[in-house]
Design an enzyme around this catalytic site. Structure first.
Site, PDB file in Angstrom:
ATOM      1  N   GLY A 112       0.830  -1.200   0.000  1.00 32.67           N
ATOM      2  CA  GLY A 112       0.000   0.000   0.000  1.00 32.67           C
ATOM      3  C   GLY A 112       0.865   1.249   0.000  1.00 32.67           C
ATOM      4  O   GLY A 112       2.004   1.252  -0.456  1.00 32.67           O
ATOM      5  N   GLY A 113       0.296   2.303   0.555  1.00 32.69           N
ATOM      6  CA  GLY A 113       1.011   3.577   0.600  1.00 32.69           C
ATOM      7  C   GLY A 113       2.313   3.477   1.380  1.00 32.69           C
ATOM      8  O   GLY A 113       3.198   4.329   1.245  1.00 32.69           O
TER       9      GLY A 113
ATOM     10  N   GLY B  87      26.471  14.169 -27.489  1.00 33.51           N
ATOM     11  CA  GLY B  87      25.892  14.754 -26.286  1.00 33.51           C
ATOM     12  C   GLY B  87      26.388  14.030 -25.042  1.00 33.51           C
ATOM     13  O   GLY B  87      26.540  14.634 -23.975  1.00 33.51           O
ATOM     14  N   ALA B  88      26.649  12.728 -25.198  1.00 31.27           N
ATOM     15  CA  ALA B  88      27.083  11.953 -24.039  1.00 31.27           C
ATOM     16  C   ALA B  88      28.445  12.436 -23.533  1.00 31.27           C
ATOM     17  O   ALA B  88      28.745  12.350 -22.345  1.00 31.27           O
ATOM     18  CB  ALA B  88      27.132  10.476 -24.385  1.00 31.27           C
TER      19      ALA B  88
END
Ligand code: HXC
Length: 514
Positions: free
Chosen positions: A169-170, A404-405
């Site tokens: 759950g949470g 870009g790397a």
């Protein structure tokens, strides 16, 4: 007075038993330790100072007014690990399945608040059936109080979650906000909804283990940073992680004694990178040689293995290592690798841990799958993380640094402090074949022998660009170094940077592309 002391000791002895002998046996039968046994394994002997042992829940519905266990399902307090202070809470599954009541939550909140005030890490040992169902919304409120504190403490003190039982759950969101999640194989689970709900909603048949076991979260989701075969190994590795980490954001990592005069040239490093640029090699061999005692605590070792992240020491100084792994997908940056790298870089930067970046990257992974799932957005996280980091940052390019790397992987342009390259480095906009096919397209296609022309152009491109010297001529690379001398170069660099001060502009907070 003696009688009163006796009474006190009796009360404490009773509280030590949590839910009682039979529940403790059931816990052991599942292959799990109790909340207190875990604390004993985790912290320095005799260092644990417990608080709130007498706290009780205040619920009255569903017969709870007749069921009270001192401590209310969580053991909290302060202790030492390797002589350094920590705060902790350890949920006790033998009491209402370790479920979280209002009082249970208040105990956790109390140690967290104290930890923030004094600047020490919080370690949470989680073993809980989630919100105490009988308490309803009070329990949900308790969770929310913890989530808020987790968030406020983020970047102030290190927070470590150890999952040693169900976490449903949470309740999974508190560990998810913390810095590191440890899990033990076969006994710990994390999921938003369990297998039964999954079956009802999606008609999938899935076991606890497959849905949210340690291996699932280490390999598929990336939720778990560390997994181990059993609870003992898990807890001992929490101690190891802490040895690299400062107590808080104003502190620095402990330094180990190191005799620099013993550092020798490591000739093996001269031959690890193959002559053929398309041949893979294992970057972990390089890491192992560069770090003290070959000790590297790898984070997320089974997730996005094309990037390696983890902690080690160089010359006694703790560093965070980020390295491309040419052995997996040629070390390419994809979505998962970018996110994994970014989160690690931000942790190191938040807690003053210098970064060592080892680069052999052909670029970002092309393709519709990556583009449609947002490689632009996710790749930007890694770029952002390196750009904003103000800790000492040292880069070594071992081979490829393309496109870009190259910029992203802690280049000089984004505040790399020392950027070294090995002679095998290739720094260019793109790999030779792709580049030549674009810029000489017409010449190649109109040549009498296109194959030969392509070869000719390739040779000249490789000669011109597939080396570190053009970047070094511009000062983008501070030095081209003999690989065998890398270790001493790194020690000298990190020593020089020890008192580095760098700042980002004043702001409320940044807006990393989430
Ligand atoms: C109260 C609980 C409990 C809970 C377990 N127990 N979970 N009591 N509240 N949430 C009690 C059981 O009644 C039992 O008591 C004892 O703990 C041990 O549980 P068992 O079921 O016998 O153990 P086991 O078979 O190992 O199963 C463990 C379990 C299961 C998988 C955790 O108990 C379970 O599914 N519990 C409910 C999980 C759940 O749905 N929680 C709410 C999630 S929602 P006795 O007296 O019989 O020994 C949530 C919201 C948070 O957490 C939201 C935050 C935003």
């Amino acid at each position: 007075m003696d009688k009163k002391i006796e009474e006190l000791l009796e009360k404490k002895a009773k509280a030590q038993l949590g839910g009682g002998e039979s529940k403790i046996k059931a816990q052991h039968d599942k292959g799990k330790l109790t909340a207190r046994e875990r604390i004993e394994l985790l912290v320095d002997e005799g260092s644990f100072e417990e608080i709130d042992i007498f706290v009780k829940h205040r619920a009255v519905d569903f017969g709870l007014d007749k069921q009270h266990y001192p401590g209310d399902g969580v053991v909290t307090g302060f202790a030492k690990i390797d002589g350094r202070p920590i705060a902790l809470f350890s949920q006790d599954f033998t009491v209402f399945g370790g479920s979280l009541s209002e009082a249970h939550a208040e105990k956790i909140v109390k140690v967290m608040n104290m930890a923030m005030k004094v600047g020490i890490p919080v370690i949470g040992l989680n073993d809980s059936g989630g919100a105490r169902i009988q308490e309803g919304v009070s329990s949900l409120g308790g969770y929310a109080d913890i989530f808020l504190l987790n968030t406020l403490a983020s970047g102030v003190i290190p927070q470590i979650s150890v999952i040693l039982g169900p976490c449903a759950g949470g309740a999974v969101y508190s560990p998810a906000i913390t810095d590191f999640v440890f899990m033990a194989k076969n006994t710990s689970y994390m999921f938003v909804t369990g297998p039964n709900v999954v079956k009802t909603v999606t008609h999938e048949d899935v076991s606890f283990e497959d849905l949210g076991g340690a291996e699932t979260h280490a390999m598929k989701s990336g939720v778990a940073h560390f997994i181990y075969d059993n609870e003992i190994e898990t807890l001992l590795n929490v101690r190891k992680l802490l040895s690299y980490v400062p107590l808080n954001f104003m502190d620095k990592s402990p330094i180990k004694k190191f005799d620099k005069s013993l550092v020798k040239n490591q000739e093996e490093l001269n031959s690890i990178v193959p002559d053929n640029p398309n041949k893979p090699y294992n970057m972990k061999e390089i890491i192992s040689l560069l770090v003290d005692d070959n000790e590297f605590l790898e984070v997320h070792s089974n997730y996005a293995e094309n990037i390696i992240v983890g902690f080690a020491r160089v010359g006694g100084m703790a560093v965070g290592i980020v390295a491309n792994q040419p052995e997996v997908l040629a070390g390419v940056l994809d979505i998962n690798a970018s996110v994994k790298g970014a989160r690690f870089v931000r942790f190191c930067d938040a807690f003053n841990i210098p970064l060592l970046v080892l680069v052999d990257v052909p670029g970002f992974l092309p393709g519709t799958e990556q583009e449609w799932n947002g490689i632009i957005r996710h790749g930007a996280k890694l770029l952002f993380a390196f750009c904003e980091a103000t800790v000492p940052k040292v880069t070594v390019i071992t081979r490829k640094a393309y496109g870009g790397a190259y910029d992203v992987m802690n280049s000089k342009h984004i505040r790399g402090d020392f950027n070294f390259a090995w002679p095998s480095a290739e720094i260019a906009v793109m790999g030779p074949k792709g580049a030549v096919e674009i810029i000489f397209k017409k010449e190649i296609s109109s040549a009498k022998d296109p194959e030969k022309e392509l070869e000719k152009k390739l040779t000249s491109y490789v000669e011109k660009f597939a080396n570190p010297y053009i970047a070094a001529e511009r000062g983008y690379i501070d030095d081209v170094i003999v690989p065998a001398e890398t270790k001493i170069k790194l020690i000298n660099a990190f020593e020089m940077l020890k008192n580095k001060v760098d700042k980002n502009p004043k702001k409320k907070h940044d807006n990393i592309p989430l």
